[in-house]
Write a protein that holds these residues in place. Structure first.
Motif, PDB file in Angstrom:
ATOM      1  N   CYS A 145       0.831  -1.193   0.000  1.00 22.73           N
ATOM      2  CA  CYS A 145       0.000   0.000   0.000  1.00 22.73           C
ATOM      3  C   CYS A 145       0.868   1.246   0.000  1.00 22.73           C
ATOM      4  CB  CYS A 145      -0.902  -0.007   1.228  1.00 22.73           C
ATOM      5  SG  CYS A 145      -2.182   1.222   1.125  1.00 22.73           S
ATOM      6  N   GLY A 146       0.476   2.231  -0.813  1.00 28.86           N
ATOM      7  CA  GLY A 146       1.215   3.494  -0.847  1.00 28.86           C
ATOM      8  C   GLY A 146       1.235   4.082  -2.239  1.00 28.86           C
ATOM      9  N   ALA A 147       2.313   4.791  -2.541  1.00 25.69           N
ATOM     10  CA  ALA A 147       2.433   5.480  -3.817  1.00 25.69           C
ATOM     11  C   ALA A 147       2.352   4.489  -4.982  1.00 25.69           C
ATOM     12  CB  ALA A 147       3.753   6.238  -3.869  1.00 25.69           C
ATOM     13  N   PRO A 148       1.674   4.861  -6.080  1.00 25.45           N
ATOM     14  CA  PRO A 148       1.530   3.939  -7.209  1.00 25.45           C
ATOM     15  C   PRO A 148       2.862   3.393  -7.720  1.00 25.45           C
ATOM     16  CG  PRO A 148       0.045   5.794  -7.488  1.00 25.45           C
ATOM     17  CD  PRO A 148       0.882   6.107  -6.283  1.00 25.45           C
ATOM     18  N   ILE A 149       3.919   4.215  -7.767  1.00 22.20           N
ATOM     19  CA  ILE A 149       5.203   3.732  -8.286  1.00 22.20           C
ATOM     20  C   ILE A 149       5.770   2.629  -7.413  1.00 22.20           C
ATOM     21  CG2 ILE A 149       6.507   5.553  -7.091  1.00 22.20           C
ATOM     22  CD1 ILE A 149       7.347   3.988 -10.524  1.00 22.20           C
ATOM     23  N   ASP A 208      -1.838 -14.136  -7.789  1.00 22.92           N
ATOM     24  CA  ASP A 208      -3.055 -13.960  -6.992  1.00 22.92           C
ATOM     25  C   ASP A 208      -2.772 -13.879  -5.497  1.00 22.92           C
ATOM     26  OD1 ASP A 208      -2.350 -16.587  -6.600  1.00 22.92           O
ATOM     27  OD2 ASP A 208      -4.276 -17.441  -7.198  1.00 22.92           O
ATOM     28  N   GLU A 209      -1.480 -13.772  -5.116  1.00 26.21           N
ATOM     29  CA  GLU A 209      -1.125 -13.554  -3.710  1.00 26.21           C
ATOM     30  C   GLU A 209      -0.550 -12.156  -3.491  1.00 26.21           C
ATOM     31  OE1 GLU A 209      -2.306 -15.370  -1.613  1.00 26.21           O
ATOM     32  OE2 GLU A 209      -1.771 -17.492  -1.713  1.00 26.21           O
ATOM     33  N   PHE A 210      -0.729 -11.273  -4.477  1.00 25.27           N
ATOM     34  CA  PHE A 210      -0.307  -9.875  -4.338  1.00 25.27           C
ATOM     35  C   PHE A 210      -1.558  -9.022  -4.214  1.00 25.27           C
ATOM     36  CE2 PHE A 210       0.869  -5.662  -5.927  1.00 25.27           C
ATOM     37  CZ  PHE A 210       2.062  -5.428  -5.235  1.00 25.27           C
ATOM     38  N   TYR A 211      -1.754  -8.453  -3.048  1.00 22.16           N
ATOM     39  CA  TYR A 211      -2.919  -7.609  -2.778  1.00 22.16           C
ATOM     40  C   TYR A 211      -2.417  -6.187  -2.584  1.00 22.16           C
ATOM     41  CZ  TYR A 211      -4.775 -12.247  -1.942  1.00 22.16           C
ATOM     42  OH  TYR A 211      -5.120 -13.566  -2.088  1.00 22.16           O
ATOM     43  N   ALA A 212      -3.071  -5.240  -3.230  1.00 21.26           N
ATOM     44  CA  ALA A 212      -2.507  -3.888  -3.219  1.00 21.26           C
ATOM     45  C   ALA A 212      -3.589  -2.827  -3.179  1.00 21.26           C
ATOM     46  CB  ALA A 212      -1.633  -3.674  -4.449  1.00 21.26           C
ATOM     47  N   ASP A 213      -3.195  -1.680  -2.647  1.00 20.95           N
ATOM     48  CA  ASP A 213      -4.013  -0.474  -2.677  1.00 20.95           C
ATOM     49  C   ASP A 213      -3.066   0.674  -2.995  1.00 20.95           C
ATOM     50  OD1 ASP A 213      -5.845   1.507  -2.435  1.00 20.95           O
ATOM     51  OD2 ASP A 213      -6.296   1.197  -0.317  1.00 20.95           O
ATOM     52  N   ALA A 214      -3.095   1.130  -4.255  1.00 20.38           N
ATOM     53  CA  ALA A 214      -2.242   2.251  -4.654  1.00 20.38           C
ATOM     54  C   ALA A 214      -2.940   3.546  -4.283  1.00 20.38           C
ATOM     55  CB  ALA A 214      -1.970   2.198  -6.157  1.00 20.38           C
ATOM     56  N   PHE A 215      -2.248   4.401  -3.526  1.00 20.79           N
ATOM     57  CA  PHE A 215      -2.822   5.683  -3.106  1.00 20.79           C
ATOM     58  C   PHE A 215      -2.719   6.666  -4.263  1.00 20.79           C
ATOM     59  CE2 PHE A 215      -2.798   5.788   1.837  1.00 20.79           C
ATOM     60  CZ  PHE A 215      -3.531   4.613   1.843  1.00 20.79           C
ATOM     61  N   THR A 216      -3.732   6.673  -5.100  1.00 21.66           N
ATOM     62  CA  THR A 216      -3.726   7.485  -6.315  1.00 21.66           C
ATOM     63  C   THR A 216      -4.255   8.884  -5.984  1.00 21.66           C
ATOM     64  OG1 THR A 216      -4.260   5.453  -7.515  1.00 21.66           O
ATOM     65  CG2 THR A 216      -4.407   7.502  -8.733  1.00 21.66           C
ATOM     66  N   SER A 217      -3.420   9.898  -6.111  1.00 20.41           N
ATOM     67  CA  SER A 217      -3.832  11.272  -5.839  1.00 20.41           C
ATOM     68  C   SER A 217      -4.599  11.832  -7.021  1.00 20.41           C
ATOM     69  CB  SER A 217      -2.611  12.155  -5.554  1.00 20.41           C
ATOM     70  OG  SER A 217      -1.864  12.339  -6.750  1.00 20.41           O
ATOM     71  N   GLU A 218      -5.228  12.991  -6.810  1.00 22.33           N
ATOM     72  CA  GLU A 218      -5.931  13.640  -7.927  1.00 22.33           C
ATOM     73  C   GLU A 218      -4.955  13.954  -9.061  1.00 22.33           C
ATOM     74  OE1 GLU A 218      -9.363  13.953  -8.073  1.00 22.33           O
ATOM     75  OE2 GLU A 218      -8.977  12.614  -6.402  1.00 22.33           O
ATOM     76  N   GLN A 219      -3.726  14.308  -8.720  1.00 24.44           N
ATOM     77  CA  GLN A 219      -2.713  14.578  -9.744  1.00 24.44           C
ATOM     78  C   GLN A 219      -2.386  13.309 -10.533  1.00 24.44           C
ATOM     79  OE1 GLN A 219      -1.727  17.783 -10.194  1.00 24.44           O
ATOM     80  NE2 GLN A 219      -0.804  17.071 -12.088  1.00 24.44           N
ATOM     81  N   ASP A 220      -2.293  12.166  -9.824  1.00 20.87           N
ATOM     82  CA  ASP A 220      -2.054  10.887 -10.503  1.00 20.87           C
ATOM     83  C   ASP A 220      -3.160  10.581 -11.498  1.00 20.87           C
ATOM     84  OD1 ASP A 220       0.279  10.292  -9.051  1.00 20.87           O
ATOM     85  OD2 ASP A 220      -0.863   9.411  -7.413  1.00 20.87           O
ATOM     86  N   LYS A 221      -4.399  10.896 -11.107  1.00 21.59           N
ATOM     87  CA  LYS A 221      -5.535  10.579 -11.973  1.00 21.59           C
ATOM     88  C   LYS A 221      -5.521  11.398 -13.249  1.00 21.59           C
ATOM     89  CE  LYS A 221      -8.452   9.249  -8.068  1.00 21.59           C
ATOM     90  NZ  LYS A 221      -9.630   9.575  -7.251  1.00 21.59           N
ATOM     91  N   LEU A 222      -4.902  12.580 -13.176  1.00 22.08           N
ATOM     92  CA  LEU A 222      -4.803  13.421 -14.368  1.00 22.08           C
ATOM     93  C   LEU A 222      -3.742  12.904 -15.342  1.00 22.08           C
ATOM     94  CD1 LEU A 222      -5.031  16.935 -12.678  1.00 22.08           C
ATOM     95  CD2 LEU A 222      -6.836  15.742 -13.947  1.00 22.08           C
ATOM     96  N   GLY A 223      -2.897  11.976 -14.847  1.00 23.94           N
ATOM     97  CA  GLY A 223      -1.880  11.375 -15.687  1.00 23.94           C
ATOM     98  C   GLY A 223      -0.720  12.286 -15.949  1.00 23.94           C
TER      99      GLY A 223
END
Length: 343
Positions: free
Chosen positions: A307-311, A328-343
């Protein structure tokens, strides 16, 4: 007209409207497909299409490349069905997943854990119960219709003590919500949340050793997982790797050390990437996801929760699968900021 969506190997089915994202349809009907940002930016919801046809809305190529789309992969957060569809996804939760609710919450405490991290404590309505899995997140519903997502840093059993939750919020200067948290927000302020969301939670039907990987405030849902592991007296070996640029970014290291004293199965490895001489840092340095491989070059028998920054999450997934970790044993939550969503 509606289309039937079938998820294999679970066999769960649900219906989707022609103009409705497959993920939204699944959530609406209690089908726990994996997801993270819900904005076509992180790729957490990517799964294989076995049958049928879909049309994708706007999304980033790092979440789904043209080659992956041609190979039959879909992003359920921005794909709408144009026929009945069969998907392959192993992260479908059991029937009866916790209901998604909207509710008011009251700010009861604001405490700076570091110069740019605020620990926000919220009181939930005493008349209602809020059920969730440790590791899931809620969305704040802002007045202009915008939403901001934050993971709960407390495990659900804590609701029995008091109907509160703790969130860790990093200041993003110029951010619509975080500027308010670090500026004008006061105790007793009323906010609105919706949740729980997310497929990031402990799979308790396994006895594999666990690697917890956190960067920055990605520690929040990891903290909830540790609380849950301790509460359930789960004895699986657990290694926590928490990375930050400077030691101050590891803002609750003392809390982790205290847990280690009471949980012999828990080992903590803090990692700092950009320590300065005045920090006096004598611990591990470098990229936090690489520290895992230095200690565990063969991950074939492990589960990883990242969990944390997408990179960080993307690098970990790539390198850990190369080190033998089953996909299927890698579980993740990428903390995508609004800036990340803009690409």
């Amino acid at each position: 007209m509606t289309f039937q969506i079938t998820v294999q190997p679970s066999g769960r089915t649900f219906t989707a409207q022609p103009d409705e994202a497959i993920l939204a349809a699944g959530i609406r009907q209690g089908i726990g497909l994996p997801y993270g940002c819900k904005d076509g930016a992180c790729g957490s919801c990517k799964c294989k299409k076995l049958e049928g046809s879909v049309v994708h809305g706007p999304h980033q190529s790092k979440a789904l490349s043209a080659d992956e789309e041609a190979a039959g992969f879909v992003l359920t957060c921005c794909a709408t069905a144009t026929s009945d569809v069969v998907l392959e996804s192993r992260q479908v939760t059991e029937a009866g997943a916790f209901p998604i609710k909207k509710m008011p919450v009251r700010v009861t405490a604001l405490a700076k854990a570091s110069p740019d991290v605020m620990v926000l404590t919220l009181q939930l309505p005493a008349s209602d119960t809020f059920q969730y899995h440790a590791g899931q997140y809620v969305e704040f519903l802002l007045r202009d219709g915008a939403r901001r997502s934050y993971s709960m840093a407390t495990a659900p059993h804590r609701q029995a003590e008091a109907p509160t939750m703790e969130l860790h919020i990093r200041h993003m200067p110029g951010g619509k919500f975080t500027d308010h948290v670090f500026g004008g927000m006061k105790e007793k302020e009323i906010l609105r949340i919706e949740g729980p969301y997310g497929s990031f939670y402990l799979r308790e039907d396994s006895d594999k050793p666990i690697v917890l990987l956190a960067s920055g405030t990605g520690f929040a849902p990891i903290k909830a997982l540790i609380e849950h592991l301790r509460f359930k007296n789960i004895q699986r070996p657990v290694r926590l790797y928490w990375g930050g640029r400077r030691p101050a970014d590891l803002y609750q290291s003392d809390w982790v050390e205290a847990q280690c004293a009471d949980m012999p199965q828990l080992r903590y490895v803090p990692v700092v990437s950009d320590a300065l001489p005045e920090d006096g840092w004598t611990g591990r340095t470098g990229f936090v996801h690489r520290a895992v491989l230095e200690d565990c070059p063969d991950l074939s028998g492990h589960q990883v929760y990242a969990c944390g920054a997408p990179i960080v999450v993307e690098s970990a997934q790539r390198d850990y699968l190369a080190a033998g970790l089953p996909a299927d044993e890698f579980y993740a939550d990428a903390f995508t900021s609004e800036q990340d969503k803009l690409g």
